[in-house]
Design a protein around this motif. Structure first.
Motif, short mmCIF file in Angstrom:
data_model
loop_
_atom_site.label_atom_id
_atom_site.label_comp_id
_atom_site.label_asym_id
_atom_site.label_seq_id
_atom_site.Cartn_x
_atom_site.Cartn_y
_atom_site.Cartn_z
N MET A 193 0.80 -1.27 0.01
CA MET A 193 0.11 -0.21 0.08
C MET A 193 0.72 1.20 0.02
SD MET A 193 -3.16 -0.90 -0.13
CE MET A 193 -3.81 0.60 0.01
N GLU A 194 1.92 1.11 0.59
CA GLU A 194 2.81 2.57 0.87
C GLU A 194 3.45 2.58 -0.73
OE1 GLU A 194 6.95 3.84 3.21
OE2 GLU A 194 5.89 2.08 3.91
N MET A 195 3.92 1.61 -1.39
CA MET A 195 4.40 1.79 -2.50
C MET A 195 3.25 2.19 -3.49
SD MET A 195 6.65 -1.75 -2.71
CE MET A 195 7.26 -1.41 -4.35
N PHE A 200 0.13 5.64 -7.17
CA PHE A 200 -1.34 5.70 -7.83
C PHE A 200 -2.15 6.64 -6.97
CE2 PHE A 200 0.72 1.78 -8.93
CZ PHE A 200 0.49 1.68 -10.27
N ASN A 201 -3.25 6.77 -7.51
CA ASN A 201 -4.46 7.23 -6.95
C ASN A 201 -5.18 5.86 -6.44
OD1 ASN A 201 -3.92 10.12 -7.24
ND2 ASN A 201 -4.36 9.74 -9.44
N VAL A 202 -5.14 5.49 -5.19
CA VAL A 202 -5.81 4.08 -4.88
C VAL A 202 -7.18 4.50 -4.20
CG1 VAL A 202 -5.52 2.17 -3.54
CG2 VAL A 202 -3.37 3.46 -4.49
N LYS A 203 -8.11 3.39 -4.70
CA LYS A 203 -9.66 3.63 -4.11
C LYS A 203 -9.70 1.86 -3.77
CE LYS A 203 -11.43 7.38 -6.49
NZ LYS A 203 -12.53 7.97 -7.66
N THR A 204 -10.37 1.97 -2.47
CA THR A 204 -10.88 0.65 -2.05
C THR A 204 -12.28 0.19 -2.61
OG1 THR A 204 -9.17 0.50 -0.27
CG2 THR A 204 -10.88 -1.15 -0.18
N VAL A 205 -12.53 -0.61 -3.30
CA VAL A 205 -13.89 -1.17 -3.76
C VAL A 205 -14.59 -1.41 -2.47
CG1 VAL A 205 -15.36 -2.48 -5.08
CG2 VAL A 205 -13.22 -1.68 -5.84
N HIS A 216 -15.09 -12.02 0.82
CA HIS A 216 -14.64 -12.48 1.71
C HIS A 216 -13.67 -11.16 2.54
CE1 HIS A 216 -11.79 -14.77 4.33
NE2 HIS A 216 -12.38 -15.87 3.99
N PRO A 217 -13.86 -11.41 3.78
CA PRO A 217 -13.43 -10.33 4.61
C PRO A 217 -12.13 -10.03 4.47
CG PRO A 217 -14.11 -12.29 6.10
CD PRO A 217 -14.72 -12.50 4.87
N SER A 218 -11.35 -11.06 4.03
CA SER A 218 -9.74 -10.87 3.72
C SER A 218 -9.75 -10.52 2.34
CB SER A 218 -9.06 -12.33 4.24
OG SER A 218 -9.27 -12.51 5.61
N ILE A 219 -10.56 -10.52 1.40
CA ILE A 219 -10.30 -10.42 -0.03
C ILE A 219 -10.63 -8.82 -0.23
CG2 ILE A 219 -10.88 -10.88 -2.24
CD1 ILE A 219 -11.06 -13.90 -1.39
N ASN A 220 -9.69 -7.98 -0.83
CA ASN A 220 -10.01 -6.87 -1.13
C ASN A 220 -9.90 -6.32 -2.52
OD1 ASN A 220 -10.43 -5.86 1.49
ND2 ASN A 220 -8.40 -5.31 1.92
N LEU A 221 -10.71 -5.51 -3.08
CA LEU A 221 -10.39 -4.98 -4.59
C LEU A 221 -10.06 -3.55 -4.61
CD1 LEU A 221 -13.69 -6.79 -6.30
CD2 LEU A 221 -11.43 -7.67 -6.00
N TYR A 222 -8.98 -3.12 -5.44
CA TYR A 222 -8.56 -1.90 -5.66
C TYR A 222 -8.78 -1.27 -6.89
CZ TYR A 222 -6.56 -3.10 -0.84
OH TYR A 222 -6.42 -3.44 0.39
N MET A 223 -9.06 -0.08 -7.28
CA MET A 223 -9.03 0.23 -8.50
C MET A 223 -8.05 1.68 -8.36
SD MET A 223 -12.27 2.26 -10.53
CE MET A 223 -13.04 0.67 -11.01
N ASN A 251 -18.63 4.60 -9.98
CA ASN A 251 -17.35 4.34 -9.66
C ASN A 251 -17.18 3.26 -8.40
OD1 ASN A 251 -14.64 4.23 -8.70
ND2 ASN A 251 -14.22 6.24 -9.22
N PRO A 252 -16.87 2.10 -8.76
CA PRO A 252 -16.79 1.09 -7.80
C PRO A 252 -15.91 1.16 -6.46
CG PRO A 252 -15.80 0.35 -9.65
CD PRO A 252 -16.33 1.64 -9.94
N GLY A 253 -14.92 2.22 -6.52
CA GLY A 253 -14.11 2.36 -5.60
C GLY A 253 -14.74 3.47 -4.60
N GLU A 254 -16.12 3.65 -4.71
CA GLU A 254 -16.72 4.73 -3.58
C GLU A 254 -17.91 4.15 -3.36
OE1 GLU A 254 -14.29 8.83 -4.66
OE2 GLU A 254 -16.58 8.25 -5.65
#
Length: 294
Positions: A193-195, A200-205, A216-223, A251-254
């Motif tokens: 995430m730091e890199m 990048f401009n990072v958005k969490t879905v 799943h609570p441990s699976i994240n998607l990022y745009m 926008n699925p990141g928000e």
């Protein structure tokens, strides 16, 4: 609360209903290579595409003809999902994985064509070798791409830098990066995430954007999209994103604002800018490379 796994690596194949098609994806439970398993993140990603394909940026009418590349494709499920929405997809992985990947791609392309021969919504899928950081492999797939996707490609600290360099090399000013993965190491996750946030401009879905069953609570998607300072050979418009794209209510990141109308599923008409000219030029070069003048 205990969450069931979506797929068992001990089976030789899975079946997944996706966008009106039944995909059959083979995997190899006897292989020691991580790329020969259908990991849960790829199923979450594919069903996310399906859920969000009725409106917004993932409408087939908006994705038709867009170029996408899948990194670390493994068994190829995520790339097939993008192709079902109309993208022309290059699925890539290391050479050891390519036979299984190619078998899955060709088999499902054939089944899709047979089940709906008159449908023009399916894009295309090809297979290519791509080792992250390999400049020859990167040139061979002819960047830039409209979309760069990957699922469960983040699992080891030593792969973070070559993955980052490869994504940047494949990008243009309007490229969207969609990554999904399961957090297995908080150390790797925090470093990643730091890199990413430097470049990048990072958005969490939001989980509400995902399929109710396939999450799943441990699976994240990022745009993500590259910051202007990181885009290779950026044109005069910086990252090339229009205000309409940045403010897209779907926008699925928000989370969606209930007071804002969601953009309908229709293709937008925009003047060609530097990004479109470069992308169209690359497509024309591929079409004309075998043409002989007489």
């Amino acid at each position: 609360m205990d969450y069931d796994r979506l797929n068992s690596p001990s089976t030789s194949a899975i079946t997944l209903e996706l966008m009106g098609h039944r995909l059959h994806i083979s995997q190899d439970p006897n292989s020691k290579h991580l790329g020969t398993t259908v990991w849960d993140a790829s199923m979450v990603f594919a069903k996310f595409l399906e859920k969000n394909s009725r409106k917004g940026r993932f409408c087939p009418s908006k994705l038709k003809g867009k170029r996408a590349i899948e990194l670390g494709a493994g068994c190829g499920l995520a790339g097939l999902g993008m192709a079902l929405l109309g993208c022309d997809v290059v699925t890539t992985d290391q050479v050891e994985v390519l036979p299984l990947l190619m078998r899955n791609v060709e088999r499902n392309k054939s089944w899709i064509a047979q089940s709906n021969p008159d449908s023009g919504s399916f894009g295309s899928v090809t297979v290519a070798e791509l080792d992250w950081g390999n400049k020859e492999h990167i040139r061979a797939v002819e960047p830039p791409f409209d979309y760069i996707i990957g699922t469960d490609v983040v699992y080891s600290e030593h792969l973070l830098q070559p993955l980052l360099e490869t994504i940047i090399a494949l990008s243009g000013p309007k490229t969207k990066v969609l990554l999904g993965y399961e957090i297995r190491s908080t150390t790797v996750h925090e470093q990643m995430m730091e890199m990413w946030k430097i470049n990048f401009n990072v958005k969490t879905v939001s989980k509400s954007k995902m399929d109710a069953k396939y999450q799943h609570p441990s699976i994240n998607l990022y745009m993500m999209d590259l910051k202007a300072s990181s885009v290779p050979e950026a044109g005069p418009n910086g990252n090339g994103n229009t205000e309409e794209e940045d403010d897209d209510a779907s926008n699925p990141g928000e989370d969606e604002d209930p007071g804002v109308k969601t953009e309908p599923c229709t293709a937008s008409k925009e003047d060609m800018d530097d990004w479109e000219i470069r992308r169209s030029g690359a497509m024309a070069a591929r079409l004309l490379k075998d043409v002989r003048l007489t």
